[in-house]
Design an enzyme around this catalytic site. Structure first.
Site, PDB file in Angstrom:
ATOM      1  N   SER A 122     -11.635  -4.990  -1.380  1.00 12.80           N
ATOM      2  CA  SER A 122     -11.538  -3.964  -0.556  1.00 12.80           C
ATOM      3  C   SER A 122     -12.701  -4.121   0.121  1.00 12.80           C
ATOM      4  O   SER A 122     -12.696  -2.656   0.672  1.00 12.80           O
ATOM      5  CB  SER A 122     -11.236  -2.339  -2.095  1.00 12.80           C
ATOM      6  OG  SER A 122     -12.803  -3.106  -2.959  1.00 12.80           O
ATOM      7  N   HIS A 140      -5.239  -7.018   1.237  1.00 11.09           N
ATOM      8  CA  HIS A 140      -6.291  -5.241   0.507  1.00 11.09           C
ATOM      9  C   HIS A 140      -4.475  -5.086  -0.042  1.00 11.09           C
ATOM     10  O   HIS A 140      -4.101  -4.417   1.365  1.00 11.09           O
ATOM     11  CB  HIS A 140      -6.576  -5.226   1.483  1.00 11.09           C
ATOM     12  CG  HIS A 140      -7.163  -3.977   0.286  1.00 11.09           C
ATOM     13  ND1 HIS A 140      -7.702  -3.120   1.454  1.00 11.09           N
ATOM     14  CD2 HIS A 140      -7.960  -4.064  -0.665  1.00 11.09           C
ATOM     15  CE1 HIS A 140      -8.669  -2.836   0.157  1.00 11.09           C
ATOM     16  NE2 HIS A 140      -7.776  -2.587  -1.039  1.00 11.09           N
ATOM     17  N   GLU A 157      -3.641  -4.584   4.047  1.00 10.99           N
ATOM     18  CA  GLU A 157      -3.640  -4.490   5.303  1.00 10.99           C
ATOM     19  C   GLU A 157      -4.458  -5.755   5.175  1.00 10.99           C
ATOM     20  O   GLU A 157      -4.979  -6.761   4.584  1.00 10.99           O
ATOM     21  CB  GLU A 157      -5.839  -3.113   4.548  1.00 10.99           C
ATOM     22  CG  GLU A 157      -6.442  -3.478   5.961  1.00 10.99           C
ATOM     23  CD  GLU A 157      -7.521  -2.791   5.573  1.00 10.99           C
ATOM     24  OE1 GLU A 157      -7.951  -2.056   4.094  1.00 10.99           O
ATOM     25  OE2 GLU A 157      -8.019  -1.792   6.311  1.00 10.99           O
ATOM     26  N   ASN A 180     -11.013   1.878   3.387  1.00 12.88           N
ATOM     27  CA  ASN A 180     -11.757   1.630   2.792  1.00 12.88           C
ATOM     28  C   ASN A 180     -12.900   2.742   3.287  1.00 12.88           C
ATOM     29  O   ASN A 180     -13.984   4.080   3.588  1.00 12.88           O
ATOM     30  CB  ASN A 180     -12.752   1.100   1.874  1.00 12.88           C
ATOM     31  CG  ASN A 180     -11.645   1.220   0.683  1.00 12.88           C
ATOM     32  OD1 ASN A 180     -11.310   2.486  -0.037  1.00 12.88           O
ATOM     33  ND2 ASN A 180     -11.280   0.242   0.464  1.00 12.88           N
TER      34      ASN A 180
END
Ligand code: CAA
Length: 295
Positions: free
Chosen positions: A118, A139, A151, A189
């Site tokens: 992540s 991801h 992702e 993130n």
């Protein structure tokens, strides 16, 4: 792509294995201990049973999915026939570099090596291998069987062919892939963690209480979970470590983790997995109960 190897049978790894196996791919699931593998398989079985109960898949579908998953405690053996390896081990850079060296030695020379990290640099992970053009970020979001997004992160050396293959494969899984370049936090993130951090600051500065902050974001912005509940769900230790990656990666104080988050993690309050974060868990109901510290 046919044979898929998933490294790590924890929350993300078992969800990823679930998704591939349910879509017809033979999956080799690897972890360090038989106990971790059994726990991962039990979770997959429970989540598949929930899908059967909701008539999303048939009982035969559940049985066939489980049959497609084989388990390994030896990484070298698990990757030997892989067309794609998805690494979902603990979020620790030394561990990932060591794992990728080992995977690179034993996986077929043309296999794509993906990581579900992540926040760790794909470029750094790729540099631990002899095939950086075949290394990529894949991801998945938690819970992987439910969330539509993947992702797809291109490292500095990731080739167009590798990216296109992973984008196409993600679509075959019924997911929506989104491509991003390899900078701290990628897209997800970089945006999510500052929001969570800001929610923690709002609590820290007594702007409002836990329930009020989460209710505003749930009912006001149509988020399925408020940011404090989501932080508990992701793990407060994970949120802290991603914020530190953003803070160090950009050298910008706007990403500095809220001191309350730092203190909670130091005190062992890591959210759902430790039984307490902003809410308390383990009371045997699905009710959200604010932790005593915030009442
Ligand atoms: N496996 C399979 N199905 C699952 C599941 C699992 N692990 N968990 C939940 N489900 C299914 C349920 O069966 C249910 O299906 P229906 O809609 O058909 O009824 C559906 O998901 C909703 O589940 P619930 O009714 O039990 O609970 P809910 O409505 O509260 O939804 C949730 C749960 C899907 C987790 C929802 O709260 C949600 O979307 N939360 C936000 C999740 C999120 O933001 N994830 C991203 C986290 S960030 C991340 O992962 C990346 C990172 O790097 C930190």
């Amino acid at each position: 792509m046919k044979n898929i190897t998933v490294i790590g049978a924890g929350a993300m790894g078992n969800g990823i294995a679930h998704v591939f196996a349910m879509n017809g791919y033979p999956v080799a699931l690897a972890d360090v201990s038989r106990e971790a593998l059994d726990k991962g398989l039990a979770t997959i079985e429970k989540n598949l049973a929930r899908m059967v109960a909701k008539e999303k898949i048939s009982q035969e579908g559940q049985d066939a999915t489980l049959k497609r998953i084989s388990t390994f405690t030896d990484t070298a053996q698990a990757v030997r026939e892989a067309a794609l390896v998805v690494e979902a081990a603990t979020e620790n850079i030394e561990l990932k570099l060591k794992l990728f060296k080992e995977i690179d030695q034993h996986a077929p020379k043309n296999a794509i090596l993906a990581t579900n990290t992540s926040s760790i640099s794909i470029t750094k992970i790729a540099a631990a291998t002899q095939r950086p053009e075949l290394v990529i970020g894949m991801h998945f979001m938690n819970p992987a069987p439910v969330m539509k997004l993947i992702e797809v992160i291109r490292g500095y050396a990731t080739s167009d062919e590798t990216t296109q293959a992973v984008m196409a494969l993600s679509r075959k899984l019924g997911k929506v892939p989104v491509e991003a370049n390899d900078y701290p936090g990628f897209i997800s993130n970089r945006i999510l963690m500052p929001m969570i951090n800001e929610a923690i600051y709002a609590l820290f500065e007594s702007v409002a209480g836990v329930e009020e902050i989460d209710t505003v974001m749930k009912l006001g912005m149509a988020h399925p979970m408020g940011p404090l509940q989501l932080a508990d769900f992701i793990g407060l230790d994970v949120c802290l470590s991603i914020l530190n990656v953003l803070y160090e990666g950009f050298g910008n104080p706007k990403y500095a983790p809220c001191p309350l988050l730092v203190n909670m993690v130091a005190a062992g309050k890591r959210g759902v997995k430790s039984g307490e974060g902003f809410y308390s868990y383990g009371h045997g109901t699905k009710d959200l109960i604010v932790a005593d510290a915030f009442k």
